[in-house]
Design an enzyme around this catalytic site. Structure first.
Site, PDB file in Angstrom:
ATOM      1  N   CYS A  78       0.876  -1.134  -0.069  1.00  0.00           N
ATOM      2  CA  CYS A  78      -0.087   0.024  -0.016  1.00  0.00           C
ATOM      3  C   CYS A  78       0.851   1.153   0.079  1.00  0.00           C
ATOM      4  O   CYS A  78       0.479   2.107  -0.659  1.00  0.00           O
ATOM      5  CB  CYS A  78      -0.839   0.077   1.435  1.00  0.00           C
ATOM      6  SG  CYS A  78      -1.942  -1.422   1.403  1.00  0.00           S
ATOM      7  N   CYS A  81       2.389   2.680  -3.592  1.00  0.00           N
ATOM      8  CA  CYS A  81       1.380   3.274  -4.596  1.00  0.00           C
ATOM      9  C   CYS A  81       0.924   4.495  -3.599  1.00  0.00           C
ATOM     10  O   CYS A  81       0.812   5.596  -4.196  1.00  0.00           O
ATOM     11  CB  CYS A  81       0.201   2.407  -4.640  1.00  0.00           C
ATOM     12  SG  CYS A  81       0.476   1.090  -5.694  1.00  0.00           S
ATOM     13  N   CYS A 179     -34.896   1.157  12.698  1.00  0.00           N
ATOM     14  CA  CYS A 179     -33.959   1.845  13.026  1.00  0.00           C
ATOM     15  C   CYS A 179     -34.348   3.204  13.614  1.00  0.00           C
ATOM     16  O   CYS A 179     -33.932   3.544  14.453  1.00  0.00           O
ATOM     17  CB  CYS A 179     -32.756   2.019  11.874  1.00  0.00           C
ATOM     18  SG  CYS A 179     -32.446   0.703  11.010  1.00  0.00           S
ATOM     19  N   HIS A 183     -33.472   5.335  17.163  1.00  0.00           N
ATOM     20  CA  HIS A 183     -32.306   6.347  16.949  1.00  0.00           C
ATOM     21  C   HIS A 183     -32.862   7.713  16.402  1.00  0.00           C
ATOM     22  O   HIS A 183     -32.129   8.555  16.551  1.00  0.00           O
ATOM     23  CB  HIS A 183     -31.363   5.541  16.052  1.00  0.00           C
ATOM     24  CG  HIS A 183     -30.701   4.449  16.343  1.00  0.00           C
ATOM     25  ND1 HIS A 183     -29.978   4.455  17.586  1.00  0.00           N
ATOM     26  CD2 HIS A 183     -30.916   3.053  15.859  1.00  0.00           C
ATOM     27  CE1 HIS A 183     -29.695   2.967  17.611  1.00  0.00           C
ATOM     28  NE2 HIS A 183     -29.980   2.340  16.888  1.00  0.00           N
ATOM     29  N   CYS A 224     -27.845  -5.211  15.053  1.00  0.00           N
ATOM     30  CA  CYS A 224     -29.203  -4.547  15.335  1.00  0.00           C
ATOM     31  C   CYS A 224     -30.370  -5.402  14.800  1.00  0.00           C
ATOM     32  O   CYS A 224     -31.328  -5.748  15.326  1.00  0.00           O
ATOM     33  CB  CYS A 224     -29.408  -3.126  14.641  1.00  0.00           C
ATOM     34  SG  CYS A 224     -28.318  -1.933  15.538  1.00  0.00           S
TER      35      CYS A 224
END
Length: 263
Positions: A78, A81, A179, A183, A224
C-alpha cells in the site's frame, strides 16, 4: 425584445426553479446531531481519549504494519503506491460508501481495500471482520480523524441512498421495529441501563467492550438486525452498503473520531 420572447424566457426561468429537487428531509436537524460518544459513560469516554489504554490501538498498529507489506512478492505494498496513509488517505473515510466509477457498484472502504488487495497486490481478498481488514480500515479511517462526514448522494448514488432511507424506516423482524424508532424517535431514552444513541456512523471501525475486539459498521448493523430478530442479509450485501450510505448522509458534519470505543 418582443413580448412573446420575454414571456417564453420567464416560463423557462420559472420551470428551472420548479425543476430543482427539494433537499431531502431530515428527521434529525444537523444542529442536533451527537456522536455515540455523547451517550457513553465517563469510563468509556476516558478509555477512548487515552491513546495508551485505548484497545483499538492494537489494530491500528497492525494496520500500519500491513500498509508497508508487499503482496507476497507479486504486487506492491500500500505504501509503495500511496505513501504515508496519514496524508494520502486524508478525507477518504468521510465520503464512503461511494459509487465505483469503473464497476458502477456501491462500495465501502473495506470493498476498496479488497479491490486493491486482489487487483494490485495479487493476493486473496481479506475476510470480513478479520484483524487484517479491520486494521487497514482503521488506519485509512484515522487519516480523516476530525474531518466531517460528507457523502455524495447524487447521480448513480441516489437510488442507493433512497433504498437505504427506506431500510432505515422500515419495520422488520419479529419485534416489528425500525432503526428510526430507536435512533430518531427515542435516542437518549434508556434501554435497560444504557441510553440509546442516535446510531451515528462516525466512529467505525469501533472497539466495543461487548465484543472485546474491533468491529465494522456492517457488524454493528447485523447486530441490530439480530436484536430485532430480523433475517440477516449475507456479508457484503448491497443493502448493508445502502443503509451505511444513508447513515453517513444522516450524520453529515459529524467528525470522524477513530479509534473509537463504545460499550
Amino acid at each position: 425584445m418582443t413580448a412573446w420572447r420575454l414571456a417564453a424566457l420567464m416560463c423557462l426561468a420559472l420551470h428551472g426553479a420548479w425543476a430543482q429537487p427539494a433537499p431531502p428531509a431530515r428527521a434529525l436537524p444537523l444542529s442536533q446531531l451527537k456522536s455515540g460518544l455523547h451517550f457513553s459513560g465517563k469510563d468509556v469516554q476516558a478509555l477512548q481519549a487515552d491513546a495508551f489504554a485505548n484497545p483499538a490501538q492494537l489494530w491500528l498498529s497492525l494496520g500500519e504494519t500491513l500498509w508497508r507489506q508487499t503482496g507476497n512478492g507479486k504486487g506492491p505494498s500500500c505504501f509503495s503506491c500511496h505513501g504515508e496513509a496519514s496524508q494520502s488517505m486524508k478525507g477518504v473515510a468521510t465520503r464512503y460508501p461511494a459509487i465505483d466509477a469503473r464497476s458502477g457498484h456501491l462500495m465501502n472502504v473495506e470493498d476498496r481495500i479488497n479491490q486493491c488487495t486482489t487487483q494490485r497486490q495479487k493476493k486473496l481478498p481479506l475476510e470480513p471482520e478479520s484483524d487484517a481488514m479491520l486494521g487497514l480500515t482503521l488506519l485509512v479511517s484515522q487519516a480523516s480523524q476530525g474531518q466531517p462526514l460528507h457523502v455524495n448522494i447524487t447521480g448513480a448514488a441516489n437510488q442507493h441512498w433512497q433504498k437505504g432511507a427506506a431500510l432505515f424506516n422500515q419495520r422488520q423482524g419479529q419485534l416489528n421495529l425500525s432503526c428510526a424508532q430507536c435512533h430518531d424517535q427515542n435516542f437518549g431514552q434508556r434501554l435497560y441501563v444504557d441510553p440509546l444513541s442516535q446510531g451515528q456512523p462516525n466512529g467505525y471501525p469501533v472497539y466495543r467492550l461487548e465484543w472485546q475486539k474491533l468491529g465494522s459498521l456492517e457488524r454493528r448493523l447485523r447486530s441490530c438486525y439480530s436484536g430485532i430478530r430480523a433475517e440477516l442479509p449475507p456479508w457484503g450485501a448491497t443493502e448493508m452498503r445502502q443503509l451505511a450510505l444513508y447513515l453517513m448522509w444522516r450524520g453529515e458534519g459529524l467528525p470522524i473520531e477513530v479509534p473509537a470505543v463504545r460499550k
